[in-house]
Scaffold this motif. Structure first.
Motif, short mmCIF file in Angstrom:
data_model
loop_
_atom_site.label_atom_id
_atom_site.label_comp_id
_atom_site.label_asym_id
_atom_site.label_seq_id
_atom_site.Cartn_x
_atom_site.Cartn_y
_atom_site.Cartn_z
N SER A 113 -15.83 64.72 13.89
CA SER A 113 -16.53 63.48 14.20
C SER A 113 -15.54 62.36 13.95
O SER A 113 -14.45 62.58 13.42
N VAL A 114 -15.89 61.15 14.33
CA VAL A 114 -14.98 60.00 14.15
C VAL A 114 -15.75 58.85 13.52
O VAL A 114 -16.71 58.33 14.11
N GLY A 115 -15.36 58.48 12.30
CA GLY A 115 -15.97 57.33 11.65
C GLY A 115 -17.41 57.53 11.24
O GLY A 115 -18.16 56.56 11.12
N ILE A 116 -17.80 58.77 10.98
CA ILE A 116 -19.17 59.07 10.57
C ILE A 116 -19.25 59.42 9.09
O ILE A 116 -20.06 58.88 8.35
N ASP A 117 -18.39 60.34 8.67
CA ASP A 117 -18.39 60.78 7.27
C ASP A 117 -16.96 61.02 6.82
O ASP A 117 -16.36 62.04 7.15
N PRO A 147 -10.01 60.68 12.33
CA PRO A 147 -9.25 61.92 12.51
C PRO A 147 -8.82 62.09 13.96
O PRO A 147 -9.37 61.44 14.86
N TYR A 148 -7.86 62.97 14.19
CA TYR A 148 -7.33 63.17 15.54
C TYR A 148 -6.67 64.55 15.60
O TYR A 148 -6.41 65.18 14.58
N ASP A 149 -6.40 64.99 16.82
CA ASP A 149 -5.73 66.28 17.03
C ASP A 149 -4.22 66.08 16.86
O ASP A 149 -3.52 65.63 17.76
N TYR A 150 -3.74 66.42 15.68
CA TYR A 150 -2.34 66.18 15.29
C TYR A 150 -1.36 67.11 15.99
O TYR A 150 -0.14 66.94 15.85
N ARG A 151 -1.84 68.06 16.76
CA ARG A 151 -0.93 68.95 17.49
C ARG A 151 -0.23 68.21 18.63
O ARG A 151 0.80 68.66 19.12
N TYR A 152 -0.79 67.09 19.04
CA TYR A 152 -0.28 66.34 20.19
C TYR A 152 0.50 65.09 19.75
O TYR A 152 0.18 64.49 18.72
N ASN A 157 -3.33 62.55 22.82
CA ASN A 157 -4.61 62.99 22.28
C ASN A 157 -5.63 61.84 22.40
O ASN A 157 -5.38 60.86 23.09
N SER A 158 -6.75 61.96 21.72
CA SER A 158 -7.83 60.98 21.87
C SER A 158 -7.76 59.85 20.84
O SER A 158 -8.70 59.06 20.74
N PHE A 159 -6.67 59.75 20.09
CA PHE A 159 -6.61 58.76 19.01
C PHE A 159 -6.83 57.34 19.55
O PHE A 159 -7.66 56.59 19.03
N ARG A 160 -6.10 56.95 20.58
CA ARG A 160 -6.17 55.57 21.08
C ARG A 160 -7.58 55.21 21.57
O ARG A 160 -8.14 54.20 21.13
N PRO A 161 -8.19 55.99 22.49
CA PRO A 161 -9.54 55.63 22.92
C PRO A 161 -10.56 55.69 21.79
O PRO A 161 -11.49 54.87 21.74
N ASN A 162 -10.41 56.65 20.87
CA ASN A 162 -11.33 56.72 19.74
C ASN A 162 -11.18 55.53 18.81
O ASN A 162 -12.17 55.05 18.23
N LYS A 165 -13.06 52.62 20.44
CA LYS A 165 -14.51 52.79 20.31
C LYS A 165 -14.97 52.51 18.88
O LYS A 165 -15.98 51.84 18.66
N LEU A 166 -14.23 53.05 17.90
CA LEU A 166 -14.63 52.87 16.51
C LEU A 166 -14.50 51.41 16.09
O LEU A 166 -15.39 50.87 15.43
N VAL A 167 -13.39 50.77 16.45
CA VAL A 167 -13.20 49.36 16.09
C VAL A 167 -14.32 48.51 16.70
O VAL A 167 -14.90 47.64 16.02
N GLU A 168 -14.64 48.73 17.95
CA GLU A 168 -15.68 47.92 18.60
C GLU A 168 -17.05 48.19 17.99
O GLU A 168 -17.86 47.27 17.85
N ARG A 169 -17.30 49.45 17.59
CA ARG A 169 -18.57 49.77 16.93
C ARG A 169 -18.68 49.06 15.59
O ARG A 169 -19.70 48.43 15.27
N VAL A 170 -17.59 49.13 14.81
CA VAL A 170 -17.58 48.49 13.49
C VAL A 170 -17.64 46.97 13.64
O VAL A 170 -18.36 46.29 12.89
#
Length: 426
Positions: A113-117, A147-152, A157-162, A165-170
């Motif tokens: 999850s992202v920014g939940i727990d 968190p993010y997929d560190y293999r990439y 990976n999805s770090f930038r779009p996530n 989204k998280l910044v705008e939500r917060v």
């Protein structure tokens, strides 16, 4: 002093900041310290789902009970015991003919999850979160993990779009409070990529401070060995296994910057020496041909966003602070005893002989025990006022810094300074 007193309230026994003024904080974890959710789609239409933490980068006391190790954690979250030997293959990346990496077609991998727990997403940082709470931040209210997929590598990976989204939500839920973007190790390179590629006005309107704990802002020299070392093991203490996988491009395909490592010897095989500029030759000689393709594709030196700082020396559009340790002997590479190179026919590291050399001599330099001093000082090339923006903590280790009282206090102090004119602007 009057200004600071107006912004932050203290008691004799507390360093807590006033709740109505505390800015939300989003934290990007280091390599291997994000909890991932794995879904494997079977041929019969069924699927297997479980959570994964890289064994080499977790602490036993950070796992949710009753898990005692990374394998327990995976099994308790859904991994079938009989499939534990399959996980390494499920997590391997395919490296295409052009060097671009991708998941196994039957496997989906995302942060749990992202920014939940924060406790479940980034358990390695639980102690850091508790220390931040003494300054007034509250986990999952105004303190979040990304968190993010560190293999990439960055951007793949999805770090930038996530992050957006998280910044705008917060930002929305806090009635327009700008966030602090903090990070550790590889997470800082992910965050740095986002700050270089997201539209500047959006950054200025939503983020007010970039704070890096021991940020890794270039390629990782000693990590290159993972491209020709035995793959990771469920035994997190294994000395013969890599902490990572030889296909994971997140640390291996970034190349090494001569501006960071200069002419220092990073690898040696008998009388042959490899400098930062010799990264590709090293990968070729050790038989890591697939990773060589990935390096050609993802090399930082070829990325416009990276060159903005490395070549053009452009500062970020927001305030930044960097804190790191030094004074600790730090491995920057390895010294092998005259191992034969691969013959050009075989494209696997095992053909070159390096794979079976479990304990080559270490090549060391000054650093924080995880990254060299050169790596830690890389932002000096693109900060406006390095003497003010960058701070060194002697003898503080790469992992210890995220729980170090002085480092945490520096983050709080930097947050306090946001209400005033930037002291580093002169």
């Amino acid at each position: 002093m009057i200004l600071l007193a107006a912004v932050f309230t203290y008691s004799h026994n507390s360093r807590t900041m006033a709740k109505e003024n505390i800015p939300p904080l989003i934290f990007a974890p280091g390599y291997g310290m994000s909890a991932l959710r794995i879904q494997v789609n079977k041929r019969d239409g069924a699927s297997e789902k479980f959570n994964f933490l890289l064994p080499a980068f977790i602490q036993k006391n950070s796992l949710p009970a009753p898990a005692k190790n990374a394998l327990d954690y995976a099994i308790l979250s859904g991994l079938k015991k009989r499939d534990k030997t399959k996980v390494r293959d499920w997590l391997k990346l395919n490296i295409g003919s052009n060097g671009q990496v991708s998941n196994n077609k039957t496997v989906n991998i995302n942060p749990i999850s992202v920014g939940i727990d924060i406790e479940s997403e980034c358990p390695r940082y639980s102690k850091m979160a508790r220390k931040l709470q003494t300054y007034g931040w509250i986990s999952n209210r105004d303190l979040f993990c990304l968190p993010y997929d560190y293999r990439y590598p960055p951007g793949a990976n999805s770090f930038r779009p996530n992050l957006i989204k998280l910044v705008e939500r917060v930002y929305k839920h806090t009635n327009g409070k700008k966030v602090i973007l903090a990070c550790h190790s590889q997470g800082c390179l992910m965050a740095y990529h986002a700050l270089r590629t997201i539209e500047k006005d959006w950054i200025r309107n939503h983020i007010q401070l970039f704070f890096a704990f021991a940020g890794q802002f270039s390629g990782c020299s000693d990590c290159l060995r993972w491209a020709f070392q035995k793959q990771w093991s469920w035994d997190g203490e294994s000395r013969s296994s890599s902490p990572s996988d030889m296909s994971w491009a997140g640390e291996l395909a970034l190349d090494l910057q001569p501006s960071v490592y200069a002419n220092n010897v990073l690898y040696r095989n008998g009388a042959k020496e490899y400098l930062a500029k010799d990264t590709r030759q090293l990968l070729k000689d050790v038989g890591a041909i697939s990773m060589l393709r990935a390096t050609d594709y993802y090399a930082l030196s070829n990325q416009n966003w990276f060159r903005k700082g490395e070549i053009d020396h452009l500062p970020l559009p927001i305030r930044s602070r960097f804190i790191y340790g030094n004074g600790i002997p730090t491995t920057i590479g390895f010294d092998y005893q005259s191992i034969s190179h691969h013959d050009g026919q075989c494209v696997k590291p095992s053909c070159a002989g390096f794979l079976n050399s479990e304990s080559p001599n270490q090549i060391q330099a000054d650093g924080d025990g995880g990254d060299s001093k050169w790596m830690n000082e890389a932002p000096m090339r693109w900060t406006s006022n390095p003497a003010c923006e960058m701070r060194v903590l002697p003898d503080v280790g790469h992992m210890e810094i995220i729980e170090n009282d002085e480092a945490i206090a520096h983050l709080a102090k930097s947050t306090m300074e946001l209400a005033a004119i930037d002291p580093c602007s002169d």
